[in-house]
Design a protein around this motif. Structure first.
Motif, PDB file in Angstrom:
ATOM      1  N   ALA A 153      51.445  68.266 -25.927  1.00 49.58           N
ATOM      2  CA  ALA A 153      50.478  69.115 -25.223  1.00 49.58           C
ATOM      3  C   ALA A 153      49.877  68.339 -24.053  1.00 49.58           C
ATOM      4  CB  ALA A 153      49.384  69.567 -26.177  1.00 49.58           C
ATOM      5  N   ARG A 154      49.839  68.974 -22.898  1.00 47.83           N
ATOM      6  CA  ARG A 154      49.221  68.420 -21.688  1.00 47.83           C
ATOM      7  C   ARG A 154      48.448  69.543 -21.008  1.00 47.83           C
ATOM      8  NH1 ARG A 154      50.048  62.735 -20.509  1.00 47.83           N
ATOM      9  NH2 ARG A 154      52.177  62.187 -21.030  1.00 47.83           N
ATOM     10  N   CYS A 155      47.523  69.179 -20.137  1.00 50.89           N
ATOM     11  CA  CYS A 155      46.781  70.179 -19.361  1.00 50.89           C
ATOM     12  C   CYS A 155      47.737  70.948 -18.457  1.00 50.89           C
ATOM     13  CB  CYS A 155      45.716  69.515 -18.507  1.00 50.89           C
ATOM     14  SG  CYS A 155      44.287  68.997 -19.457  1.00 50.89           S
ATOM     15  N   ALA A 156      47.496  72.235 -18.329  1.00 49.90           N
ATOM     16  CA  ALA A 156      48.341  73.110 -17.510  1.00 49.90           C
ATOM     17  C   ALA A 156      48.194  72.813 -16.030  1.00 49.90           C
ATOM     18  CB  ALA A 156      48.008  74.575 -17.787  1.00 49.90           C
ATOM     19  N   LEU A 190      54.825  69.778 -12.568  1.00 47.78           N
ATOM     20  CA  LEU A 190      54.166  68.828 -11.664  1.00 47.78           C
ATOM     21  C   LEU A 190      52.864  68.307 -12.285  1.00 47.78           C
ATOM     22  CD1 LEU A 190      54.197  67.356  -8.946  1.00 47.78           C
ATOM     23  CD2 LEU A 190      53.034  69.357  -7.964  1.00 47.78           C
ATOM     24  N   ALA A 191      52.075  69.184 -12.887  1.00 47.85           N
ATOM     25  CA  ALA A 191      50.839  68.747 -13.559  1.00 47.85           C
ATOM     26  C   ALA A 191      51.178  67.793 -14.702  1.00 47.85           C
ATOM     27  CB  ALA A 191      50.061  69.951 -14.083  1.00 47.85           C
ATOM     28  N   ARG A 192      52.205  68.116 -15.462  1.00 44.05           N
ATOM     29  CA  ARG A 192      52.648  67.249 -16.561  1.00 44.05           C
ATOM     30  C   ARG A 192      53.079  65.893 -16.005  1.00 44.05           C
ATOM     31  NH1 ARG A 192      54.026  67.849 -21.785  1.00 44.05           N
ATOM     32  NH2 ARG A 192      53.447  70.036 -21.628  1.00 44.05           N
ATOM     33  N   CYS A 193      53.813  65.919 -14.912  1.00 48.30           N
ATOM     34  CA  CYS A 193      54.299  64.685 -14.297  1.00 48.30           C
ATOM     35  C   CYS A 193      53.128  63.803 -13.839  1.00 48.30           C
ATOM     36  CB  CYS A 193      55.212  65.033 -13.121  1.00 48.30           C
ATOM     37  SG  CYS A 193      56.263  63.678 -12.605  1.00 48.30           S
TER      38      CYS A 193
END
Length: 182
Positions: free
Chosen positions: A111-114, A136-139
């Motif tokens: 889980a990561r921020c969207a 891109l946000a995950r990266c």
């Protein structure tokens, strides 16, 4: 995928000390930095990644590069020096498969921020801000983690982390990444 004028360097694997400590701030914006960034892009492309932190090629410096799509499919190609990650106050988490060039051949749901924003500097020392959604946000989150001494597997439950690291130890490494590896 872009091409690069740099020289690909070997990808540093999980367990190497430079991957497990915070990286040093960059203070010199010179030709050596430009060459390092070119080498980082060449290394990322050679390994079929979408992002790469400097410590993933053994360099203790707070730099990452990306060539990564956002939620709309638009690619961002960027260099961020001395990045600071900004996450929204009200965080929507998205669970998706994540991989890492330093843990080759393996993926796990995380889980990561969207959405995520990074601020920092470009190659010329000019302030920049990049806003990311989707991959891109995950990266952004993944690469800043690297620069802080964390890999995605460090965020997983211990048993799963051990399984992934054991399986990765059997994997040949460079060139085996996927479009989701950073």
């Amino acid at each position: 995928m872009q091409t690069s004028t740099g020289t690909p360097r070997p990808i540093t694997r999980y367990g190497t000390p430079v991957l497990h400590r915070p990286c040093a701030e960059v203070t010199d914006f010179d030709d050596a930095l430009a060459q390092l960034v070119a080498d980082m892009f060449a290394s990322m492309y050679a390994a079929h990644g979408v992002g790469l932190a400097a410590n993933q090629i053994g360099v203790d410096a707070r730099i990452f590069v990306v060539d990564c799509p956002d939620a709309t499919g638009t690619h961002t190609v960027a260099t961020v020096i001395n990045p600071v990650l900004h996450l929204p106050e009200h965080r929507e988490l998205v669970t998706d498969s994540e991989g890492c060039l330093s843990v080759p051949g393996q993926h796990a749901d995380l889980a990561r921020c969207a959405t995520a924003t990074v601020t920092g500097f470009d190659l010329h020392g000019q302030e920049i801000r990049l806003d990311g959604t989707g991959t891109l946000a995950r990266c952004f989150q993944h690469e800043v983690d690297h620069l802080d001494g964390l890999a995605y597997v460090d965020r997983l439950p211990t048993k799963l982390r051990k399984q992934i690291l054991a399986a990765s130890a059997e994997h040949p490494g460079v060139g085996a990444g996927t479009a989701q590896d950073a």
